[in-house]
Design a protein around this motif. Sequence first.
Motif, PDB file in Angstrom:
ATOM      1  N   LYS A  81      19.578  64.119   9.500  1.00 33.17           N
ATOM      2  CA  LYS A  81      19.915  62.652   9.978  1.00 33.17           C
ATOM      3  C   LYS A  81      19.485  61.696   8.957  1.00 33.17           C
ATOM      4  CE  LYS A  81      19.492  63.891  15.201  1.00 33.17           C
ATOM      5  NZ  LYS A  81      17.902  63.322  16.102  1.00 33.17           N
ATOM      6  N   VAL A  82      19.351  60.389   9.095  1.00 32.16           N
ATOM      7  CA  VAL A  82      18.715  59.301   8.365  1.00 32.16           C
ATOM      8  C   VAL A  82      18.034  59.251   8.277  1.00 32.16           C
ATOM      9  CG1 VAL A  82      19.492  57.217   6.734  1.00 32.16           C
ATOM     10  CG2 VAL A  82      21.169  59.182   6.677  1.00 32.16           C
ATOM     11  N   ALA A  83      16.859  58.646   7.981  1.00 27.82           N
ATOM     12  CA  ALA A  83      15.176  58.218   9.020  1.00 27.82           C
ATOM     13  C   ALA A  83      14.905  57.226   8.282  1.00 27.82           C
ATOM     14  CB  ALA A  83      14.536  59.305   8.810  1.00 27.82           C
ATOM     15  N   ALA A  84      15.372  57.158   7.514  1.00 29.61           N
ATOM     16  CA  ALA A  84      14.472  55.333   6.794  1.00 29.61           C
ATOM     17  C   ALA A  84      15.315  55.067   5.751  1.00 29.61           C
ATOM     18  CB  ALA A  84      13.029  55.515   6.212  1.00 29.61           C
ATOM     19  N   ILE A  85      15.608  53.878   5.111  1.00 34.70           N
ATOM     20  CA  ILE A  85      16.226  53.901   3.538  1.00 34.70           C
ATOM     21  C   ILE A  85      15.190  52.527   2.635  1.00 34.70           C
ATOM     22  CG2 ILE A  85      17.819  52.087   2.648  1.00 34.70           C
ATOM     23  CD1 ILE A  85      19.213  54.281   4.137  1.00 34.70           C
ATOM     24  N   GLU A  97      24.131  48.506  13.378  1.00 35.63           N
ATOM     25  CA  GLU A  97      25.539  49.235  13.082  1.00 35.63           C
ATOM     26  C   GLU A  97      26.112  48.176  14.512  1.00 35.63           C
ATOM     27  OE1 GLU A  97      27.978  53.071  15.726  1.00 35.63           O
ATOM     28  OE2 GLU A  97      25.822  52.186  16.078  1.00 35.63           O
ATOM     29  N   SER A  98      26.548  47.775  14.066  1.00 34.43           N
ATOM     30  CA  SER A  98      27.914  46.852  14.677  1.00 34.43           C
ATOM     31  C   SER A  98      29.077  47.496  15.118  1.00 34.43           C
ATOM     32  CB  SER A  98      28.728  45.570  13.055  1.00 34.43           C
ATOM     33  OG  SER A  98      28.022  45.480  12.655  1.00 34.43           O
ATOM     34  N   ALA A  99      29.514  46.514  16.582  1.00 36.78           N
ATOM     35  CA  ALA A  99      30.585  47.983  17.536  1.00 36.78           C
ATOM     36  C   ALA A  99      30.844  46.504  18.561  1.00 36.78           C
ATOM     37  CB  ALA A  99      30.068  48.336  18.206  1.00 36.78           C
ATOM     38  N   MET A 100      32.421  47.405  18.834  1.00 32.40           N
ATOM     39  CA  MET A 100      32.609  46.165  19.643  1.00 32.40           C
ATOM     40  C   MET A 100      33.183  46.233  21.226  1.00 32.40           C
ATOM     41  SD  MET A 100      34.200  43.749  18.027  1.00 32.40           S
ATOM     42  CE  MET A 100      35.918  42.463  19.666  1.00 32.40           C
ATOM     43  N   LYS A 101      32.172  45.817  22.010  1.00 36.40           N
ATOM     44  CA  LYS A 101      32.016  45.778  23.333  1.00 36.40           C
ATOM     45  C   LYS A 101      32.027  44.816  24.209  1.00 36.40           C
ATOM     46  CE  LYS A 101      27.730  48.924  22.749  1.00 36.40           C
ATOM     47  NZ  LYS A 101      26.393  49.008  22.303  1.00 36.40           N
ATOM     48  N   ASN A 102      33.148  45.307  24.774  1.00 36.59           N
ATOM     49  CA  ASN A 102      33.770  44.644  26.110  1.00 36.59           C
ATOM     50  C   ASN A 102      34.326  43.480  25.842  1.00 36.59           C
ATOM     51  OD1 ASN A 102      32.954  46.311  28.250  1.00 36.59           O
ATOM     52  ND2 ASN A 102      31.490  44.783  28.424  1.00 36.59           N
ATOM     53  N   GLY A 103      35.185  43.276  24.636  1.00 37.78           N
ATOM     54  CA  GLY A 103      35.442  42.132  23.343  1.00 37.78           C
ATOM     55  C   GLY A 103      35.044  41.357  22.620  1.00 37.78           C
ATOM     56  N   VAL A 104      33.773  42.261  22.303  1.00 38.62           N
ATOM     57  CA  VAL A 104      32.695  41.165  21.477  1.00 38.62           C
ATOM     58  C   VAL A 104      31.396  42.111  20.614  1.00 38.62           C
ATOM     59  CG1 VAL A 104      30.057  40.335  21.849  1.00 38.62           C
ATOM     60  CG2 VAL A 104      31.538  40.017  24.102  1.00 38.62           C
ATOM     61  N   SER A 105      31.480  41.637  19.741  1.00 41.25           N
ATOM     62  CA  SER A 105      31.108  41.965  18.550  1.00 41.25           C
ATOM     63  C   SER A 105      29.712  41.957  18.428  1.00 41.25           C
ATOM     64  CB  SER A 105      31.370  41.558  17.192  1.00 41.25           C
ATOM     65  OG  SER A 105      30.475  42.196  16.175  1.00 41.25           O
ATOM     66  N   THR A 106      28.593  43.134  18.804  1.00 40.03           N
ATOM     67  CA  THR A 106      27.491  43.754  18.439  1.00 40.03           C
ATOM     68  C   THR A 106      27.087  44.154  17.697  1.00 40.03           C
ATOM     69  OG1 THR A 106      27.525  45.385  20.014  1.00 40.03           O
ATOM     70  CG2 THR A 106      27.773  43.600  20.983  1.00 40.03           C
ATOM     71  N   MET A 107      25.927  43.313  17.078  1.00 40.79           N
ATOM     72  CA  MET A 107      25.248  43.664  15.650  1.00 40.79           C
ATOM     73  C   MET A 107      23.653  44.495  16.684  1.00 40.79           C
ATOM     74  SD  MET A 107      23.874  42.951  11.960  1.00 40.79           S
ATOM     75  CE  MET A 107      23.270  41.921  12.921  1.00 40.79           C
ATOM     76  N   GLY A 108      22.959  45.632  16.752  1.00 42.27           N
ATOM     77  CA  GLY A 108      21.742  46.381  16.776  1.00 42.27           C
ATOM     78  C   GLY A 108      21.232  47.080  15.519  1.00 42.27           C
ATOM     79  N   ALA A 109      19.927  47.596  16.096  1.00 43.79           N
ATOM     80  CA  ALA A 109      19.085  48.145  14.905  1.00 43.79           C
ATOM     81  C   ALA A 109      19.627  50.109  15.579  1.00 43.79           C
ATOM     82  CB  ALA A 109      17.466  47.540  15.201  1.00 43.79           C
ATOM     83  N   VAL A 110      19.157  50.559  14.730  1.00 46.05           N
ATOM     84  CA  VAL A 110      19.117  52.728  15.514  1.00 46.05           C
ATOM     85  C   VAL A 110      18.194  52.667  14.362  1.00 46.05           C
ATOM     86  CG1 VAL A 110      21.863  52.374  15.228  1.00 46.05           C
ATOM     87  CG2 VAL A 110      21.176  52.551  13.015  1.00 46.05           C
ATOM     88  N   ALA A 124      28.976  50.797   5.701  1.00 56.63           N
ATOM     89  CA  ALA A 124      29.940  49.671   5.260  1.00 56.63           C
ATOM     90  C   ALA A 124      30.315  48.655   6.643  1.00 56.63           C
ATOM     91  CB  ALA A 124      31.341  50.563   5.439  1.00 56.63           C
ATOM     92  N   PRO A 125      31.426  47.533   6.033  1.00 58.22           N
ATOM     93  CA  PRO A 125      30.944  46.361   7.308  1.00 58.22           C
ATOM     94  C   PRO A 125      31.753  46.955   8.162  1.00 58.22           C
ATOM     95  CG  PRO A 125      32.028  45.439   5.306  1.00 58.22           C
ATOM     96  CD  PRO A 125      31.323  46.909   4.776  1.00 58.22           C
ATOM     97  N   GLY A 126      31.449  46.587   9.338  1.00 59.68           N
ATOM     98  CA  GLY A 126      32.134  46.589  11.054  1.00 59.68           C
ATOM     99  C   GLY A 126      31.543  47.389  11.718  1.00 59.68           C
ATOM    100  N   GLY A 127      30.195  48.703  10.670  1.00 57.34           N
ATOM    101  CA  GLY A 127      30.440  49.880  11.321  1.00 57.34           C
ATOM    102  C   GLY A 127      28.303  49.933  10.551  1.00 57.34           C
ATOM    103  N   TYR A 128      27.727  50.832  10.218  1.00 55.47           N
ATOM    104  CA  TYR A 128      26.870  51.161   9.954  1.00 55.47           C
ATOM    105  C   TYR A 128      26.479  50.754   8.898  1.00 55.47           C
ATOM    106  CZ  TYR A 128      26.324  55.623  12.781  1.00 55.47           C
ATOM    107  OH  TYR A 128      25.520  56.342  13.630  1.00 55.47           O
TER     108      TYR A 128
END
Length: 179
Positions: A81-85, A97-110, A124-128
């Motif tokens: 697992k990547v633990a830190a950068i 991580e960016s993701a689409m949930k119920n048609g809405v783009s969300t972003m949150g820390a992992v 990359a854009p649109g994901g991690y």
Amino acid sequence: MRAQYLALGSALGSAIVLALAACSEKPAQAPDATASAPAAAGPEAAPGITVSDATVRLPAVPGNPGVAYFTIAQGSGAPRKVAAIHVDGVERAEMHESAMKNGVSTMGAVSEVALEPGKTVQFAPGGYHVMLFGLADTVKAGGTAELTVTLDNGDKVSVSAKVEGVGGGDAMGDHAMKM
């Protein structure tokens, strides 16, 4: 009720600006000599882990967060697992991580990103991706910054990341005037 709509509008506007500034897509470019090469084995290098194509993108507005992208692969062994950068010249780096949930783009820390033997994970854009807070004035477009990935067992892999302006180019980004 009006205050709720104003707060929602403000939050949506902020999210759109952040997404456009930090997570915008850009056309693929051929690798060049200044782009990061896969990290070589060193004293702290994690066996079987390679990091390549590391890029730090500066924010559109100074003082706002920047973003880092890269590709990481695990050749063999038990899942990791990547633990830190960490990025030199940055006060704080957070994996998101960016993701689409119920048609809405969300972003949150992992807190971690799973790696599997024989698989590649792209930041990359649109994901991690890695949000960069508190960029020093020394982190400039056209330069490089060392990006270090720390794994769950403490092993580290470092690579030189190309620093890009807004839009993936020099300090003027894609908005440079042509004469």
